[in-house]
Scaffold this motif. Structure first.
Motif, PDB file in Angstrom:
ATOM      1  N   ASN A   1       0.544  -2.797 -11.044  1.00 16.86           N
ATOM      2  CA  ASN A   1       1.906  -2.760 -10.512  1.00 16.86           C
ATOM      3  C   ASN A   1       2.572  -1.415 -10.741  1.00 16.86           C
ATOM      4  O   ASN A   1       3.460  -1.018  -9.989  1.00 16.86           O
TER       5      ASN A   1
ATOM      6  N   LYS B   1       4.295  -4.534  -2.957  1.00 19.35           N
ATOM      7  CA  LYS B   1       3.151  -5.251  -3.528  1.00 19.35           C
ATOM      8  C   LYS B   1       3.217  -6.736  -3.184  1.00 19.35           C
ATOM      9  O   LYS B   1       4.276  -7.282  -2.911  1.00 19.35           O
TER      10      LYS B   1
ATOM     11  N   TYR C   1       8.314  -2.866 -11.217  1.00 18.05           N
ATOM     12  CA  TYR C   1       9.022  -1.899 -10.375  1.00 18.05           C
ATOM     13  C   TYR C   1      10.142  -1.252 -11.192  1.00 18.05           C
ATOM     14  O   TYR C   1      10.372  -0.051 -11.131  1.00 18.05           O
TER      15      TYR C   1
ATOM     16  N   THR D   1       1.233   1.475 -10.611  1.00 12.36           N
ATOM     17  CA  THR D   1       0.635   2.599  -9.883  1.00 12.36           C
ATOM     18  C   THR D   1       0.400   2.190  -8.437  1.00 12.36           C
ATOM     19  O   THR D   1       0.434   1.018  -8.097  1.00 12.36           O
ATOM     20  N   SER D   2       0.188   3.181  -7.624  1.00 12.06           N
ATOM     21  CA  SER D   2      -0.132   2.863  -6.232  1.00 12.06           C
ATOM     22  C   SER D   2      -1.352   3.620  -5.773  1.00 12.06           C
ATOM     23  O   SER D   2      -1.481   3.935  -4.612  1.00 12.06           O
TER      24      SER D   2
ATOM     25  N   ASN E   1      -6.200  -4.851  -5.253  1.00 11.30           N
ATOM     26  CA  ASN E   1      -5.812  -5.173  -6.630  1.00 11.30           C
ATOM     27  C   ASN E   1      -6.747  -6.170  -7.286  1.00 11.30           C
ATOM     28  O   ASN E   1      -7.200  -5.974  -8.408  1.00 11.30           O
TER      29      ASN E   1
ATOM     30  N   SER F   1      -5.204   0.753  -2.773  1.00  8.93           N
ATOM     31  CA  SER F   1      -4.654  -0.130  -1.748  1.00  8.93           C
ATOM     32  C   SER F   1      -4.258  -1.464  -2.362  1.00  8.93           C
ATOM     33  O   SER F   1      -5.011  -2.036  -3.144  1.00  8.93           O
ATOM     34  N   VAL F   2      -3.078  -1.973  -2.017  1.00  9.52           N
ATOM     35  CA  VAL F   2      -2.670  -3.262  -2.583  1.00  9.52           C
ATOM     36  C   VAL F   2      -3.700  -4.328  -2.313  1.00  9.52           C
ATOM     37  O   VAL F   2      -3.838  -5.270  -3.072  1.00  9.52           O
TER      38      VAL F   2
ATOM     39  N   ASP G   1       7.347   1.168  -2.875  1.00  4.93           N
ATOM     40  CA  ASP G   1       6.089   0.413  -2.956  1.00  4.93           C
ATOM     41  C   ASP G   1       6.314  -0.965  -2.353  1.00  4.93           C
ATOM     42  O   ASP G   1       7.450  -1.434  -2.271  1.00  4.93           O
TER      43      ASP G   1
END
Ligand SMILES: Nc1ncnc2c1ncn2[C@@H]1O[C@H](COP(=O)(O)OP(=O)(O)OP(=O)(O)O)[C@@H](O)[C@H]1O
Ligand SMILES: Nc1ncnc2c1ncn2[C@@H]1O[C@H](COP(=O)(O)OP(=O)(O)OP(=O)(O)O)[C@@H](O)[C@H]1O
Ligand SMILES: [Mg+2]
Ligand SMILES: [Mg+2]
Lengths: 296, 327, 500, 327
Positions: free
Chosen positions: D299, A169, A185, D301-302, D309, D305-306, A167
């Motif tokens: 945070n 972020k 994470y 999960t995905s 958020n 799309s970031v 990921d």
């Protein structure tokens, strides 16, 4: 005969260690150059956002009557027009780091290497992990330059199908946010081999989070830009996870001011493009990138 | 006689109160001129007014919302998102038709309509949904910016060059020596003043902010008026945006950051109480100009460490507010 | 021009509490009707239903024989029905003219016609006898002036049925007379008038029929001429009421006779309002303050409490000089003040009854933690002592009827057990039964040795209750009338400056 | 009987109102667990609670200020400046004496005292200076951060390693399985609840927010109480800071950015009206936790799309507010 040079410097405000480094180096250049050259006057302006920087350009031209400008644009696209306006008034323009969308708006371009900023760590991590493993990344603030770095990182990783980017972020180039994102994470991924923190400030938060969780699966934490703290850690070999860094020194603003000032005093022009390469820093060459007096 | 004295004393008090920001502005201008003689130049004055235009126009709309007892935290994000969407629309349209002027005109209209629509949505959530304005607009603050980030893939949305050439005069041209944004600002401010003081709508806005229950009892359609104030603010944001786009020609996730604070500050520095009920557009305009003048003076001088710019702004704002404090 | 109204089986519930239980009666056109009832009887609620501010739970209102539902006041006003509220409904930040025309603005095309509204405002202000600039913000007005603005507001609408809910509760005789003359003119012009008041002499003078409500029900209607005031009072409370005023105790010995005053004030000046006023109250004495609207009585005492800028030569409490810079110090020394402005200064209408009652004496309950149980017990006692009528103890003060709010406010300022109490219009909006209770309470306080100051616009009340009455005019102490000379005529002549 | 029914109905209504944020939080937790089973782990819960502690503690203080009808925009900058000054002080003292524990203890005390002093200054400017709280704290927002930037030259002020080792247990140790910051948060919240509901001060705070004029007439020392609320908030900021410093051992110009918005949002999401008069500490605590849980889930999960958020956060905040809307 030397020309009188009234040089304006427009840079982002010190809201982050890196930009603080920029401010510090710019001031260092001013102090040094003004002492050296009687005919040189340097005016430094820091801006908290693109609009404010555009305002400062106007003010530099209207009130400070500059004839040369070194600008570290807050945003490439947004400042293209305002810079073009300055250039139209006959001011010599050197753009640093973030290139304008229309190169004709600048006389010279001294750039950092954002592609290498993403590529170098990707290559280092890939090699260190032998092309196999789980990694997580952090992103800064949503900007073009952050995109460039991320894209460069991804394009390298495409060649390593066994490396999984779990990921990526946003942590806003901020220690606290990085700490939180890393905590999560760690909750989420039971095996992480390397972290691309993409910035030394974020790396600080990442390391703290790892320490707290007492996890030992993470072998590499790769920051970026070579802050003095991280370089020191690297030199001292204090943390086995900090093995390397990639240079992106705020010092290039110093170089840019110096080059521009000296060229203009002589009435010369700079080469259209100068790239300050971003290179891999390891324990071996770390000393060359260590500036203990700079805030960065 | 005693009454006359009393009334005069009272009106002198309110006069002093009203001119507080003006006095502050005048003092600032004197200081600016002393610090840098170019401060008083026409060019500089026009520069300052032009850049005040964005926040000023938004602040005029914000003034209505605050007088009615509401608040809108989302205006900066809203401006950024509108700018992004308008640029996307214009870029797309430029592919279909080759009348850039028409494209730009449509884009400009779209900007205002979109702003009004966003404001309408705020108003409906606040009145029909009965949610605190602070929460609604804090939510949309995030939502607008997130969508802009999404549409721009985290980078910037940039106006096509061909359009940019057609559009930039809107920001960069002057009429009778005064840049267009200043004219627009002036018009918006006058319109705002007239609406606030000369229409039933404006009267109702003040009544609602002063005492919502009383307004309801007087059969004022409180919900409708509130929705309209937010829509009006949205339209103002749209107008500000249509002036902003030709200036920087792009929108990115950092566009318009903290504009909400600046706009609200302009209104409050201008003498409107955050609780609502009463306020003035003229004060708001002065407040907005005052805020830009502070940073203009800071740009024109280097007496203070760059690190402390924000501190100087803080001190000046508090001082001006002190000059025109209540009673 | 005038209209007739009939209520048919009106029921009103707030939540699950029923406050009107099927009220039916008729108001034929052209009459002047006095609507009587104890505090909380439902008078205001019924009138709010008639004028569109509230909707009935059941039942219907017939206007000129036609069933009508008014969803808001504008609809009712369109039908010619206008209500003057018991509680002021003015936006403090707006000017008098803006308030008077709120929701009914005169326009010229798109624009407000402020000039016309100002002229019209000046006209109606003159009618009610208020000499103020229409552009003055309502915030600067005193209570009585706000009341006059409320009345003027109703006049500016073209009323065919005018409901006046205690319009004179805060007016002095002068303004009241002007209002009566106005009512007379309206009546002649054919306007139907409903007049709600707890001042039975006014009801007797102005109305031609009396309608009595009790506990949310219609009780009876009688031609006014057939009733005495006492009968009216008995009908209201549903039992035989004895004398309104307690028998007077003899005046305590004056300080000239060597006794020590409870409170002595010398040379009090509140700039713009009161000049060089001095007075004293003996233990056990009830001292009245009379004056016209604007005489400066309220401001005098607000100054005494430190709520307004003021200067004073000397304040003595029980012979000791004291300083009072704010109400906190006043309470600490044993002096409390009941404001005439219940909603704006007297009660937290959004708070519960318990929190209101104990606010001025919280230190008795914080040891160091507050004890809601103790507070609740205190509330139960106060509800009993002061006869506060309420369905539940667990409601906001705003849900009490006007008179009951007044009783709560009174209980609140007496709660810290002061030595000297200043009561500004203590019986404003209180029904006769409760008024009587308050008078007896005041007498009890005096007997216990308190010094009691009563500021009132009801001269009868002052005459019936006080040992001495100070009369103020235009900010100065005009006269100090002692028990032997205490008559309404005497007070009026001093207040108006017509005493030769 | 009727009364009983009414009371029940009313208390059910206010109960529903009160539990609005709790319901929102519960729903979020269910969603979190469904999206990632690790969400429900004890470790994650402790992580979330620990990181909520800073904002939560500040929000408790903010709750008082908002109930009293005020606002404080400066808390984030104030925390950052306090952190910076405390670190500088501790580093300096470490040079003089070699009892790091004492140094840290002094630093911690200094943090709270400094916070209270800043709060006091706010309170005095607002009451004696008669300036709008919004303006005062907008000004100090800039001033505090500017001075931090000045002291740090724009970089980070970092705690000496030797001190850091002594200090970090304050953040990283657990007592009975619960991290110290969570304990502190709990204590502050309980103390806040008791002060608000069981002391005369708390009652006065509510009285002032509900109607300042009435409070003044009721012998409440309005100015003193207001000053105290700001000082209390300052002390809360100090406490939050003394927990924050050992976490990363540094303070920089990005420290505490936008904490003010988060703290105010926690209070308002928790059901307190921005106008003041009434509010609850419990609601505030739930509000603060709710806000952290949202970003924690994002945070973990995905699925989104970031870029979006912030939009999810916005939607959730508005939805929760809708669940507990007025009336
Ligand atoms: N909004 C409300 N919610 C709950 N109860 C209410 C509300 N308004 C009025 N009541 C109750 O209805 C009853 C009637 O009140 P109303 O105001 O009509 O009395 P009133 O006859 O006008 O009394 P007063 O002479 O004191 O003005 C009272 O018991 C009051 O507590
Ligand atoms: N010296 C003065 N100068 C100007 N106005 C005055 C003065 N004295 C009185 N007034 C007017 O009188 C009013 C003040 O009335 P005040 O409240 O003092 O009277 P009061 O005796 O308390 O009357 P009430 O019966 O309403 O309680 C205001 O309208 C004010 O305009
Ligand atoms: Mg009533
Ligand atoms: Mg009075």
């Amino acid at each position: 005969a030397q020309n009188k040079v009234n040089l304006g410097v427009a840079i982002p405000a010190a809201t982050h260690s890196f930009t603080a480094g920029i401010v510090w180096w710019a001031n260092a250049a001013k102090a040094e150059l003004e002492k050296e050259h009687k005919d040189l006057k340097v005016t430094i302006k820091t801006a908290a956002n693109a609009g404010e920087q555009a305002n400062q350009l106007q003010d530099l031209v209207t009130a400070n009557k500059i004839n040369s400008l070194v600008i570290f644009p807050f945003e490439s696209a947004a400042l293209t027009k305002p810079v073009a306006q300055v250039k139209n008034k006959g001011v010599y323009v050197t753009v640093v780091d973030r290139g304008l969308t229309d190169p004709s708006a600048q006389d010279a371009y001294i750039s950092g290497d954002n592609t290498a900023f993403g590529k170098v760590p990707a290559e280092y991590i890939a090699k260190a992990l032998n092309g196999k493993g789980n990694i997580v990344a952090m992103r800064g603030i949503a900007t073009t330059l952050d995109n460039e770095r991320m894209d460069a990182f991804n394009s390298v990783m495409k060649d390593y199908p066994d490396i999984k980017l779990l990921d990526a972020k946003y942590a806003n180039w901020n220690r606290d946010d990085a700490f939180k994102v890393m905590q999560d994470y760690l909750t989420r991924f039971k095996q992480i081999d390397a972290v691309w923190a993409a910035d030394d400030d974020m790396a600080v938060g990442v390391l703290k989070a790892i320490e707290q969780a007492k996890r030992d699966d993470i072998k590499i934490v790769f920051g970026g830009a070579g802050s003095k703290g991280m370089i020191k850690t690297l030199i001292d070999g204090k943390d086995s996870r900090i093995q390397a860094n990639v240079s992106y020194s705020p010092k290039f603003i110093y170089e840019a001011i110096k080059l521009t000032a000296e060229a203009r005093l002589k009435g010369e022009a700079l080469p259209a493009t100068t790239i300050v390469p971003s290179v891999l820093i390891t324990k071996d060459n770390a000393k060359d990138f260590y500036f203990p007096d700079s805030p960065f | 006689m005693v009454e006359g004295r009393l009334e005069r004393a009272r009106s002198f008090g309110s006069w002093l109160h009203g001119v507080g920001p003006v006095v502050g502005l005048a003092l600032l201008c004197v200081a600016g001129t002393l610090l840098n003689s170019d401060f008083a130049s026409l060019d500089n004055a026009m520069n300052v007014l032009t850049r005040t235009a964005f926040i000023g126009i938004i602040a005029v709309g914000m003034c209505f919302v605050i007088i009615s007892g509401g608040i809108d935290l989302s205006v900066g994000s809203m401006a950024a998102l509108i700018a992004g969407l308008v640029i996307l629309l214009m870029n797309t349209m430029a592919g279909w038709m080759d009348q850039p002027i028409l494209v730009v005109a449509i884009g400009m209209a779209f900007s205002v309509v979109l702003g009004a629509a966003f404001g309408l949505a705020h108003g409906l959530l606040i009145t029909r949904g009965r949610i605190e304005p602070f929460i609604v607009t804090l939510g949309t603050l995030g939502i607008f910016r997130a969508y802009l980030t999404y549409f721009s893939n985290g980078g910037a949305i940039t106006l096509d060059d061909s359009l940019s050439d057609v559009y930039s005069p809107v920001y960069y041209t002057s009429l009778a020596g005064v840049p267009i944004p200043v004219w627009v600002f002036l018009l918006v401010a006058i319109a705002g003043g007239v609406i606030l003081n000369r229409t039933a709508f404006g009267r109702y806005v003040q009544a609602i902010g002063s005492n919502e229950q009383v307004a309801r009892y007087a059969a004022v359609d409180v919900d409708k008026i509130k929705v309209l104030t937010y829509a009006l603010l949205g339209a103002c944001v749209g107008i500000a945006t249509l002036l902003y786009v030709p200036r920087l020609g792009s929108s990115s996730p950092t566009t318009g950051l903290l504009w909400e604070l600046e706009a609200i500050a302009a209104v409050i520095v201008g003498g409107t109480a955050l609780k609502g009920g009463a306020g003035s557009i003229a004060g708001t305009v002065v407040g907005a100009i005052l805020l830009s003048v502070i940073s203009n003076i800071l740009n024109l001088t280097s007496i203070i460490s760059v690190y402390l710019n924000a501190a100087v702004q803080g001190f000046v704002i508090i001082t001006v507010a002190f000059l025109q404090r209540r009673k | 021009m005038s209209i007739a109204v009939r209520f048919e089986n009106i029921v009103k519930e707030f939540g699950t509490v029923r406050v009107l239980h099927g009220v039916s009666f008729e108001l034929p056109r052209g009459g002047v009707y006095g609507l009587l009832g104890e505090n909380g009887a439902g008078k205001s609620t019924l009138m709010k239903i008639l004028s569109g501010y509230e909707q009935p739970t059941e039942g219907a209102v017939f206007v000129d024989g036609e069933a009508r539902v008014f969803n808001n006041s504008r609809a009712a006003e369109a039908a010619g029905i206008v209500l003057i509220h018991q509680e002021f409904n003015l936006a403090e930040d707006l000017t008098i003219a803006q308030n008077i025309f709120l929701g009914h603005e005169k326009k010229r095309g798109w624009w407000l016609d402020d000039a016309a509204m100002r002229t019209e405002t000046a006209r109606v202000l003159a009618q009610v006898g208020l000499d103020k600039n229409p552009d003055m913000p309502v915030r600067h007005l005193i209570v009585a002036e706000k009341q006059l603005v409320e009345i003027a507001k109703a006049l500016a609408r073209n009323a065919r049925l005018l409901i006046m809910d205690e319009p004179t509760a805060s007016l002095t005789p002068g303004e009241t007379e002007a209002l009566f003359r106005l009512m007379g003119r309206l009546h002649e012009a054919g306007v139907t008038i409903v007049y709600i008041s707890h001042k039975l002499d006014e009801v007797e003078r102005t109305t031609n029929e009396v309608i009595v409500m009790r506990d949310g029900r219609f009780v009876t209607r009688r031609p006014t001429a057939e009733l005495t005031r006492r009968e009216m009072a008995n009908l209201m409370v549903g039992r035989e009421l004895s004398d309104l005023y307690p028998p007077k105790d003899p005046s305590p010995a004056p300080s000239s006779a060597g006794a020590m005053p409870r409170l002595k004030v010398v040379g009090m000046t509140v700039p713009g309002w009161a000049q060089d006023v001095g007075f004293e109250v003996m233990p056990g004495e009830i001292l009245g303050f009379a004056g016209l609207v604007g005489a400066g009585r309220t401001e005098l005492f607000e100054g005494l409490l430190g709520l307004r800028p003021h200067s004073v030569e000397r304040i003595e409490l029980d012979g000791h000089e004291i300083r009072i810079r704010n109400p906190r110090e006043a309470v600490a020394q044993g002096l409390t003040y009941l404001s005439e402005d219940r909603k704006g200064k007297g009660l937290h209408v959004g708070f519960g009854l318990r929190e209101n009652l104990t606010l001025m004496a919280l230190e008795h309950y914080a040891k160091p933690w507050l004890r809601p149980g103790d507070e609740m017990r205190a509330l139960q006692t106060a509800v009993k002592d002061f006869g506060i009528r309420t369905g539940s103890l667990d409601i906001r003060a705003s849900s009490l009827s006007g008179g009951n709010q007044q009783k709560l406010a009174l209980a609140k300022v007496l709660h810290p057990k002061p030595k000297v109490i200043v009561l500004d219009e203590p019986t404003r909006g209180v029904d006769v039964g409760a008024k009587r209770d308050i008078y007896f309470l005041i007498q009890r306080l005096a007997r216990e040795g308190h010094g009691v100051i009563v500021v009132s616009s009801e001269l009868m009340e002052l005459v019936g209750l006080c040992h001495r009455v100070a009369v103020m005019r235009a900010g100065r102490l005009e006269a100090m009338v002692d028990a032997q000379h205490l008559t309404e005529e005497e007070l009026i002549s001093h207040a108006t400056g017509t005493k030769n």
